[in-house]
Design a protein around this motif. Structure first.
Motif, mmCIF file in Angstrom:
data_model
loop_
_atom_site.group_PDB
_atom_site.id
_atom_site.type_symbol
_atom_site.label_atom_id
_atom_site.label_comp_id
_atom_site.label_asym_id
_atom_site.label_seq_id
_atom_site.Cartn_x
_atom_site.Cartn_y
_atom_site.Cartn_z
ATOM 1 N N GLY A 172 0.795 -1.219 0.000
ATOM 2 C CA GLY A 172 0.000 0.000 0.000
ATOM 3 C C GLY A 172 0.832 1.276 0.000
ATOM 4 N N TRP A 173 2.146 1.151 -0.137
ATOM 5 C CA TRP A 173 3.019 2.322 -0.123
ATOM 6 C C TRP A 173 3.170 2.870 -1.532
ATOM 7 C CZ3 TRP A 173 4.590 4.386 4.360
ATOM 8 C CH2 TRP A 173 4.515 3.574 5.491
ATOM 9 N N ILE A 174 3.261 4.181 -1.627
ATOM 10 C CA ILE A 174 3.486 4.834 -2.914
ATOM 11 C C ILE A 174 4.904 5.392 -2.903
ATOM 12 C CG2 ILE A 174 2.842 6.773 -4.383
ATOM 13 C CD1 ILE A 174 0.002 6.430 -3.441
ATOM 14 N N THR A 175 5.652 5.103 -3.973
ATOM 15 C CA THR A 175 7.026 5.568 -4.069
ATOM 16 C C THR A 175 7.043 7.057 -4.376
ATOM 17 O OG1 THR A 175 7.662 3.413 -4.931
ATOM 18 C CG2 THR A 175 9.230 5.210 -5.250
ATOM 19 N N VAL A 176 7.799 7.809 -3.590
ATOM 20 C CA VAL A 176 7.927 9.247 -3.806
ATOM 21 C C VAL A 176 9.154 9.474 -4.661
ATOM 22 C CG1 VAL A 176 8.242 11.485 -2.701
ATOM 23 C CG2 VAL A 176 6.863 9.727 -1.588
ATOM 24 N N SER A 177 8.976 10.198 -5.767
ATOM 25 C CA SER A 177 10.100 10.443 -6.653
ATOM 26 C C SER A 177 10.648 11.842 -6.418
ATOM 27 C CB SER A 177 9.685 10.278 -8.112
ATOM 28 O OG SER A 177 8.719 11.244 -8.434
ATOM 29 N N LYS A 178 11.820 12.076 -6.935
ATOM 30 C CA LYS A 178 12.467 13.365 -6.719
ATOM 31 C C LYS A 178 12.026 14.410 -7.735
ATOM 32 C CE LYS A 178 16.380 11.933 -9.480
ATOM 33 N NZ LYS A 178 17.736 11.591 -9.525
ATOM 34 N N SER A 179 11.406 13.977 -8.825
ATOM 35 C CA SER A 179 11.043 14.925 -9.863
ATOM 36 C C SER A 179 9.676 15.532 -9.593
ATOM 37 C CB SER A 179 11.030 14.222 -11.220
ATOM 38 O OG SER A 179 10.029 13.226 -11.230
ATOM 39 N N THR A 180 9.488 16.724 -10.126
ATOM 40 C CA THR A 180 8.191 17.380 -10.013
ATOM 41 C C THR A 180 7.431 17.141 -11.306
ATOM 42 O OG1 THR A 180 9.091 19.433 -10.886
ATOM 43 C CG2 THR A 180 9.069 19.174 -8.492
ATOM 44 N N LYS A 181 6.132 17.072 -11.218
ATOM 45 C CA LYS A 181 5.347 16.749 -12.408
ATOM 46 C C LYS A 181 5.309 17.917 -13.386
ATOM 47 C CE LYS A 181 2.471 13.173 -10.498
ATOM 48 N NZ LYS A 181 1.120 12.683 -10.279
ATOM 49 N N GLY A 182 5.013 19.109 -12.908
ATOM 50 C CA GLY A 182 4.848 20.232 -13.814
ATOM 51 C C GLY A 182 6.040 21.168 -13.829
ATOM 52 N N GLY A 183 7.015 20.917 -13.046
ATOM 53 C CA GLY A 183 8.134 21.834 -12.944
ATOM 54 C C GLY A 183 7.776 23.003 -12.058
ATOM 55 N N ALA A 184 8.661 23.950 -11.931
ATOM 56 C CA ALA A 184 8.416 25.121 -11.093
ATOM 57 C C ALA A 184 7.505 26.088 -11.833
ATOM 58 C CB ALA A 184 9.728 25.795 -10.750
ATOM 59 N N SER A 185 6.489 26.589 -11.149
ATOM 60 C CA SER A 185 5.574 27.532 -11.788
ATOM 61 C C SER A 185 6.161 28.932 -11.721
ATOM 62 C CB SER A 185 4.216 27.497 -11.104
ATOM 63 O OG SER A 185 4.330 27.982 -9.791
ATOM 64 N N LEU A 186 5.625 29.778 -12.557
ATOM 65 C CA LEU A 186 6.105 31.152 -12.619
ATOM 66 C C LEU A 186 5.762 31.897 -11.342
ATOM 67 C CD1 LEU A 186 7.440 33.295 -14.341
ATOM 68 C CD2 LEU A 186 5.211 33.833 -15.317
ATOM 69 N N GLU A 187 4.605 31.601 -10.764
ATOM 70 C CA GLU A 187 4.193 32.279 -9.537
ATOM 71 C C GLU A 187 5.111 31.930 -8.372
ATOM 72 O OE1 GLU A 187 0.251 30.879 -9.180
ATOM 73 O OE2 GLU A 187 -0.511 32.101 -10.815
ATOM 74 N N SER A 188 5.453 30.651 -8.254
ATOM 75 C CA SER A 188 6.318 30.273 -7.138
ATOM 76 C C SER A 188 7.708 30.865 -7.317
ATOM 77 C CB SER A 188 6.400 28.749 -7.022
ATOM 78 O OG SER A 188 7.033 28.188 -8.154
ATOM 79 N N ALA A 189 8.164 30.985 -8.563
ATOM 80 C CA ALA A 189 9.471 31.589 -8.810
ATOM 81 C C ALA A 189 9.462 33.053 -8.401
ATOM 82 C CB ALA A 189 9.852 31.450 -10.276
ATOM 83 N N SER A 190 8.375 33.771 -8.705
ATOM 84 C CA SER A 190 8.319 35.192 -8.336
ATOM 85 C C SER A 190 8.223 35.347 -6.818
ATOM 86 C CB SER A 190 7.142 35.878 -9.026
ATOM 87 O OG SER A 190 5.929 35.306 -8.594
ATOM 88 N N GLU A 191 7.495 34.432 -6.164
ATOM 89 C CA GLU A 191 7.416 34.481 -4.698
ATOM 90 C C GLU A 191 8.781 34.232 -4.072
ATOM 91 O OE1 GLU A 191 4.484 31.642 -3.571
ATOM 92 O OE2 GLU A 191 2.840 32.760 -4.467
ATOM 93 N N LYS A 192 9.508 33.276 -4.630
ATOM 94 C CA LYS A 192 10.850 32.993 -4.112
ATOM 95 C C LYS A 192 11.765 34.197 -4.290
ATOM 96 C CE LYS A 192 10.862 27.991 -4.695
ATOM 97 N NZ LYS A 192 11.453 26.849 -5.418
ATOM 98 N N LYS A 193 11.639 34.875 -5.433
ATOM 99 C CA LYS A 193 12.473 36.047 -5.675
ATOM 100 C C LYS A 193 12.153 37.161 -4.690
ATOM 101 C CE LYS A 193 14.075 39.165 -9.272
ATOM 102 N NZ LYS A 193 14.912 39.798 -8.336
ATOM 103 N N LYS A 194 10.868 37.370 -4.419
ATOM 104 C CA LYS A 194 10.480 38.401 -3.449
ATOM 105 C C LYS A 194 11.025 38.078 -2.062
ATOM 106 C CE LYS A 194 6.261 39.889 -5.774
ATOM 107 N NZ LYS A 194 4.793 39.893 -5.735
ATOM 108 N N ALA A 195 10.912 36.812 -1.663
ATOM 109 C CA ALA A 195 11.425 36.404 -0.358
ATOM 110 C C ALA A 195 12.933 36.602 -0.298
ATOM 111 C CB ALA A 195 11.068 34.952 -0.086
ATOM 112 N N TYR A 196 13.609 36.283 -1.379
ATOM 113 C CA TYR A 196 15.063 36.453 -1.428
ATOM 114 C C TYR A 196 15.437 37.931 -1.334
ATOM 115 C CZ TYR A 196 19.834 36.328 -3.186
ATOM 116 O OH TYR A 196 21.180 36.488 -3.334
ATOM 117 N N ASP A 197 14.698 38.776 -2.047
ATOM 118 C CA ASP A 197 14.967 40.216 -1.990
ATOM 119 C C ASP A 197 14.778 40.767 -0.576
ATOM 120 O OD1 ASP A 197 15.586 40.250 -4.655
ATOM 121 O OD2 ASP A 197 13.595 40.968 -5.309
#
Length: 171
Positions: free
Chosen positions: A94-119
């Motif tokens: 009943g266990w599901i294997t967790v993979s290291k890859s993301t299905k859709g890749g990084a979204s543009l919104e999350s990238a902009s949020e990360k940039k704001k947090a970094y700034d």
């Protein structure tokens, strides 16, 4: 590579003692005995043949590389397909294997949020870094400790005055 490398004389002259002896043997009908194939190759012809045998033909090499890359691509495709199947379907426990890859890749919104947090983080770091040298930080710490000690002494004196006036009620 071609085996047409010679030492300046024709192959018949070098191998069989000259063209005239070959022609006489051919007229006598014993040319096949003179042209014995089992004779070892010697001289520059030997070295030329050895040199040419070291390096594969360019077309053969290209075909071999393309074949290998096609096999490699197929193996990678099967590997990714197997990983996708393992991630989607649970195993017998009943266990599901967790993979290291993301299905859709990084979204543009999350990238902009990360940039704001970094700034914001960088602005905070600039504000915190008032002093360039470590001795300046030590001096600042010493000054703040001296101020705290002075406030403590002042509070002590206030408490002593209140005790003497009998108005000191800490609770």
């Amino acid at each position: 590579c071609t085996n047409e490398i010679s030492s300046g004389s024709s192959g018949i002259n070098a191998e069989y003692g000259g063209l005239s002896s070959f022609m006489t043997a051919a007229k006598a009908g014993v040319a096949n005995q003179v042209c014995d194939v089992s004779k070892p190759i010697i001289g520059t012809a030997k070295w030329a043949k050895l040199y040419c045998s070291r390096y594969p033909n360019e077309n053969d090499l290209r075909e071999e590389c393309e074949k290998y890359m096609a096999e490699y691509d197929e193996r990678e495709r099967l590997k990714q397909q197997r990983e996708r199947e393992m991630a989607e379907n649970p195993d017998e426990d009943g266990w599901i294997t967790v993979s290291k890859s993301t299905k859709g890749g990084a979204s543009l919104e999350s990238a902009s949020e990360k940039k704001k947090a970094y700034d914001k983080k960088m602005e905070k770091r600039k504000k915190d870094m008032l002093h360039l040298y470590s001795f300046q930080d030590r001096e600042k710490r010493k000054e703040s400790l001296a101020i705290l000690k002075q406030k403590f002494q002042e509070d002590k004196q206030k408490i002593a005055k209140m005790k003497s006036a009998r108005k000191f009620k800490p609770y």
